[in-house]
Design a protein around this motif. Structure first.
Motif, PDB file in Angstrom:
ATOM      1  N   GLU A  37       5.774 -13.563  13.631  1.00  0.00           N
ATOM      2  CA  GLU A  37       6.952 -12.703  13.528  1.00  0.00           C
ATOM      3  C   GLU A  37       7.298 -12.392  12.075  1.00  0.00           C
ATOM      4  N   LYS A  38       7.167 -13.383  11.207  1.00  0.00           N
ATOM      5  CA  LYS A  38       7.440 -13.172   9.791  1.00  0.00           C
ATOM      6  C   LYS A  38       6.461 -12.165   9.202  1.00  0.00           C
ATOM      7  N   GLY A  39       5.191 -12.285   9.605  1.00  0.00           N
ATOM      8  CA  GLY A  39       4.173 -11.360   9.117  1.00  0.00           C
ATOM      9  C   GLY A  39       4.409  -9.942   9.598  1.00  0.00           C
ATOM     10  N   GLU A  40       4.896  -9.815  10.820  1.00  0.00           N
ATOM     11  CA  GLU A  40       5.212  -8.496  11.368  1.00  0.00           C
ATOM     12  C   GLU A  40       6.321  -7.825  10.563  1.00  0.00           C
ATOM     13  N   LYS A  41       7.306  -8.613  10.162  1.00  0.00           N
ATOM     14  CA  LYS A  41       8.421  -8.075   9.384  1.00  0.00           C
ATOM     15  C   LYS A  41       7.950  -7.531   8.038  1.00  0.00           C
ATOM     16  N   LEU A  42       6.920  -8.162   7.461  1.00  0.00           N
ATOM     17  CA  LEU A  42       6.415  -7.743   6.154  1.00  0.00           C
ATOM     18  C   LEU A  42       5.800  -6.344   6.193  1.00  0.00           C
ATOM     19  N   ILE A  43       5.219  -5.981   7.333  1.00  0.00           N
ATOM     20  CA  ILE A  43       4.507  -4.700   7.417  1.00  0.00           C
ATOM     21  C   ILE A  43       5.182  -3.702   8.363  1.00  0.00           C
ATOM     22  N   GLU A  44       6.304  -4.093   8.933  1.00  0.00           N
ATOM     23  CA  GLU A  44       6.953  -3.271   9.948  1.00  0.00           C
ATOM     24  C   GLU A  44       7.369  -1.903   9.418  1.00  0.00           C
ATOM     25  N   LYS A  45       8.084  -1.880   8.307  1.00  0.00           N
ATOM     26  CA  LYS A  45       8.605  -0.613   7.784  1.00  0.00           C
ATOM     27  C   LYS A  45       7.483   0.313   7.334  1.00  0.00           C
ATOM     28  N   GLN A  46       6.496  -0.223   6.604  1.00  0.00           N
ATOM     29  CA  GLN A  46       5.397   0.615   6.128  1.00  0.00           C
ATOM     30  C   GLN A  46       4.571   1.185   7.277  1.00  0.00           C
ATOM     31  N   SER A  47       4.530   0.454   8.382  1.00  0.00           N
ATOM     32  CA  SER A  47       3.776   0.925   9.545  1.00  0.00           C
ATOM     33  C   SER A  47       4.434   2.128  10.204  1.00  0.00           C
ATOM     34  N   ASP A  48       5.680   2.419   9.827  1.00  0.00           N
ATOM     35  CA  ASP A  48       6.398   3.554  10.406  1.00  0.00           C
ATOM     36  C   ASP A  48       6.013   4.883   9.764  1.00  0.00           C
ATOM     37  N   THR A  74       1.655   3.048  -0.564  1.00  0.00           N
ATOM     38  CA  THR A  74       2.498   2.214   0.297  1.00  0.00           C
ATOM     39  C   THR A  74       1.706   1.725   1.511  1.00  0.00           C
ATOM     40  N   ARG A  75       0.737   2.527   1.935  1.00  0.00           N
ATOM     41  CA  ARG A  75      -0.112   2.107   3.064  1.00  0.00           C
ATOM     42  C   ARG A  75      -1.101   1.038   2.610  1.00  0.00           C
ATOM     43  N   ASN A  76      -1.558   1.123   1.363  1.00  0.00           N
ATOM     44  CA  ASN A  76      -2.408   0.078   0.804  1.00  0.00           C
ATOM     45  C   ASN A  76      -1.647  -1.247   0.791  1.00  0.00           C
ATOM     46  N   TRP A  77      -0.378  -1.202   0.383  1.00  0.00           N
ATOM     47  CA  TRP A  77       0.447  -2.413   0.350  1.00  0.00           C
ATOM     48  C   TRP A  77       0.621  -2.980   1.760  1.00  0.00           C
ATOM     49  N   ARG A  78       0.780  -2.103   2.726  1.00  0.00           N
ATOM     50  CA  ARG A  78       0.946  -2.551   4.118  1.00  0.00           C
ATOM     51  C   ARG A  78      -0.236  -3.404   4.574  1.00  0.00           C
ATOM     52  N   TYR A  79      -1.457  -3.007   4.190  1.00  0.00           N
ATOM     53  CA  TYR A  79      -2.636  -3.771   4.593  1.00  0.00           C
ATOM     54  C   TYR A  79      -2.919  -4.938   3.655  1.00  0.00           C
ATOM     55  N   LEU A  80      -2.512  -4.818   2.409  1.00  0.00           N
ATOM     56  CA  LEU A  80      -2.702  -5.919   1.467  1.00  0.00           C
ATOM     57  C   LEU A  80      -1.943  -7.162   1.916  1.00  0.00           C
ATOM     58  N   VAL A  81      -0.724  -6.980   2.431  1.00  0.00           N
ATOM     59  CA  VAL A  81       0.100  -8.126   2.828  1.00  0.00           C
ATOM     60  C   VAL A  81      -0.103  -8.503   4.298  1.00  0.00           C
ATOM     61  N   ASP A  82      -0.982  -7.808   4.983  1.00  0.00           N
ATOM     62  CA  ASP A  82      -1.291  -8.146   6.375  1.00  0.00           C
ATOM     63  C   ASP A  82      -2.046  -9.478   6.399  1.00  0.00           C
ATOM     64  N   ALA A  83      -1.594 -10.398   7.221  1.00  0.00           N
ATOM     65  CA  ALA A  83      -2.200 -11.726   7.290  1.00  0.00           C
ATOM     66  C   ALA A  83      -3.667 -11.670   7.698  1.00  0.00           C
ATOM     67  N   ARG A  84      -4.090 -10.598   8.318  1.00  0.00           N
ATOM     68  CA  ARG A  84      -5.474 -10.474   8.786  1.00  0.00           C
ATOM     69  C   ARG A  84      -6.419  -9.959   7.707  1.00  0.00           C
ATOM     70  N   GLU A  85      -5.875  -9.546   6.549  1.00  0.00           N
ATOM     71  CA  GLU A  85      -6.715  -9.012   5.469  1.00  0.00           C
ATOM     72  C   GLU A  85      -7.269 -10.148   4.611  1.00  0.00           C
ATOM     73  N   ASN A  86      -8.591 -10.239   4.552  1.00  0.00           N
ATOM     74  CA  ASN A  86      -9.251 -11.304   3.797  1.00  0.00           C
ATOM     75  C   ASN A  86      -9.823 -10.829   2.455  1.00  0.00           C
ATOM     76  N   HIS A  87      -9.694  -9.543   2.148  1.00  0.00           N
ATOM     77  CA  HIS A  87     -10.257  -9.006   0.912  1.00  0.00           C
ATOM     78  C   HIS A  87      -9.149  -8.342   0.096  1.00  0.00           C
ATOM     79  N   LYS A  88      -8.190  -9.134  -0.307  1.00  0.00           N
ATOM     80  CA  LYS A  88      -7.013  -8.605  -0.991  1.00  0.00           C
ATOM     81  C   LYS A  88      -7.337  -8.032  -2.366  1.00  0.00           C
ATOM     82  N   LYS A  89      -8.234  -8.665  -3.097  1.00  0.00           N
ATOM     83  CA  LYS A  89      -8.598  -8.154  -4.415  1.00  0.00           C
ATOM     84  C   LYS A  89      -9.244  -6.778  -4.303  1.00  0.00           C
ATOM     85  N   GLU A  90     -10.012  -6.582  -3.257  1.00  0.00           N
ATOM     86  CA  GLU A  90     -10.649  -5.291  -3.025  1.00  0.00           C
ATOM     87  C   GLU A  90      -9.597  -4.201  -2.832  1.00  0.00           C
ATOM     88  N   LYS A  91      -8.523  -4.565  -2.155  1.00  0.00           N
ATOM     89  CA  LYS A  91      -7.431  -3.608  -1.939  1.00  0.00           C
ATOM     90  C   LYS A  91      -6.779  -3.243  -3.266  1.00  0.00           C
TER      91      LYS A  91
END
Length: 235
Positions: free
Chosen positions: A121-132, A159-176
């Motif tokens: 739920e916390k992770g969802e909150k981090l990307i919720e607004k950008q996903s809109d 802003t969409r890059n940030w949305r995926y950068l902070v997604d808990a499922r992203e394992n290649h953050k430096k690449e982003k």
């Protein structure tokens, strides 16, 4: 009620002109007024529309110099309506969005690979607004950076890059981060125009500032700060 619409087509002579149209005072939205003009006054008027409820973003235009969704904006007498900035105009109020879509590819604004990590739920909150984000390109049109740097990635790509950068499922953050260094986060002037015009209440300015902070953590430096040293100032 009188509306002024900037018409444009390469076959026109001259190619652009500001034309005036009378529309009923009871038109509740600009999109309703545009449809009235097309059906009753001038069938050649060209514009984009889709959901008519502020969800798809296809009807974004500029009204009196500010980006608006035609399906949500309430028209006023004397309004000047024109196409979005910094995108090729196909005809009248209809623009080519392909450059904006390409910026998403350059910014690698997606999950790099499939992951079994669960988003709590916390992770969802981090990307919720950008996903809109509805990719209406209002933020793109309002950005002054494009006046001097056409290859800038633009607010919605960042802003969409940030949305995926902070997604808990992203394992290649430096690449982003690496994807938004050139023509990206350091070129933003942080003027806030993008935040002001976003119909979804997203704050690209804040997201870009967060990307800048994250880039520093990965060892990148703002080149604008580095150039200060060339003046030889000694405090």
């Amino acid at each position: 009620m009188l509306l002024k619409i900037k018409r444009y087509h390469i076959d026109f002579d001259p190619p652009s002109a500001l034309l005036e149209y009378e529309v009923p005072d009871d038109c509740l939205t600009l999109l309703e007024a545009l449809n009235f003009i097309k059906s009753k006054k001038d069938a050649s008027l060209t514009f984009s529309q889709g959901c008519r409820s502020g969800v798809c973003g296809s009807c974004a235009v500029r009204v009196n110099g500010k980006e608006e969704l035609a399906c949500e904006y309430r028209p006023k007498d004397g309004d000047i309506v024109e196409a979005l900035n910094y995108m090729p105009i196909i005809r009248d109020l209809c623009v080519d969005f392909s450059k904006g879509i390409d910026s998403l590819k350059r910014a690698k604004a997606w999950l790099s690979e499939k992951s079994d990590t669960k988003v709590d739920e916390k992770g969802e909150k981090l990307i919720e607004k950008q996903s809109d984000c509805i990719l209406c390109s209002s933020c793109w049109s309002s950005c002054p950076v494009f006046e001097s740097k056409s290859e800038f990635l633009g607010p919605f790509a960042l802003t969409r890059n940030w949305r995926y950068l902070v997604d808990a499922r992203e394992n290649h953050k430096k690449e982003k981060i690496e994807a938004v260094i050139n023509n990206g986060i350091w070129d933003c002037t942080l003027c806030g125009n993008c935040t002001e015009v976003c119909p979804q209440g997203i704050d690209p300015k804040s997201d870009i500032m967060m990307l800048q902070s994250k880039a520093v953590q990965f060892g990148y430096q703002n080149p604008n700060f580095a150039s200060f040293g060339s003046f030889g100032l000694d405090f």
